[in-house]
Design an enzyme around this catalytic site. Structure first.
Site, mmCIF file in Angstrom:
data_model
loop_
_atom_site.group_PDB
_atom_site.id
_atom_site.type_symbol
_atom_site.label_atom_id
_atom_site.label_comp_id
_atom_site.label_asym_id
_atom_site.label_seq_id
_atom_site.Cartn_x
_atom_site.Cartn_y
_atom_site.Cartn_z
ATOM 1 N N CYS A 73 0.882 -1.172 0.000
ATOM 2 C CA CYS A 73 0.000 0.000 0.000
ATOM 3 C C CYS A 73 0.918 1.220 0.000
ATOM 4 O O CYS A 73 2.041 1.142 -0.489
ATOM 5 C CB CYS A 73 -1.001 -0.024 1.166
ATOM 6 N N ARG A 124 -3.397 -0.697 5.536
ATOM 7 C CA ARG A 124 -3.952 -1.732 4.661
ATOM 8 C C ARG A 124 -3.027 -2.928 4.451
ATOM 9 O O ARG A 124 -3.447 -4.079 4.631
ATOM 10 C CB ARG A 124 -4.326 -1.125 3.303
ATOM 11 N N ASP A 179 -7.753 4.114 1.201
ATOM 12 C CA ASP A 179 -6.862 4.324 2.347
ATOM 13 C C ASP A 179 -7.646 4.924 3.512
ATOM 14 O O ASP A 179 -8.213 6.011 3.387
ATOM 15 C CB ASP A 179 -5.727 5.265 1.940
#
EC number: 3.1.3.48
Length: 144
Positions: A9, A15, A115
């Site tokens: 990520c 994440r 996000d």
């Protein structure tokens, strides 16, 4: 065949570590690790991400965010990313990795995972569910 799985990520604190821990739990015989395109190097997993994962019985050992490198891309058998733009960034960094880089949401209509960093707990809950659902689909494919 796909024994070294890299999850990517941006910051490597929300994440990708969440997906890493889920995949490690589902695929104990595989090597699963994570990195970030703009990693907050050395930082642990975000406290809210950790809290939510642990509420779902996901073990979250100490994590240290690390920057994605060409070498990490080269060593990975498969690279799982959260957004289409991440694939493009990896292609710029390591063009040879393009063919083994996929969205975590590939098996779910190429779903992108937003996000949640610095957003509400509800945003983290939503993102956790997306990551969990898509990680399960990948685990099924990679277990074969």
């Amino acid at each position: 065949m796909f024994d070294n799985i890299l999850v990517v990520c941006v910051g490597n604190i929300c994440r990708s570590p969440t997906a890493e821990f889920l995949l490690k739990q589902a695929l104990p015989n595989k090597t699963v690790h994570s990195a970030g395109l703009g990693a907050l190097v050395g930082h642990d997993i975000d406290a809210t991400a950790k809290k939510i994962a642990e509420q779902h019985n996901v073990a979250c050992p100490t994590h240290s965010a690390r920057q994605l490198t060409k070498e990490l891309c080269r060593e990975a058998d498969v690279i799982l990313v959260m957004e289409q733009g991440h694939k493009e960034s990896i292609t710029r960094l390591a063009p040879e990795a393009r063919g083994k880089t996929f969205l975590l949401g590939q098996w779910n209509s190429n779903q992108e995972i937003p996000d949640p960093y610095k957003k509400s707990e509800e945003a983290f809950q939503h993102v956790y569910q997306l990551i969990a659902n898509n990680s399960k689909l990948w685990a099924e494919k990679l277990a074969k």
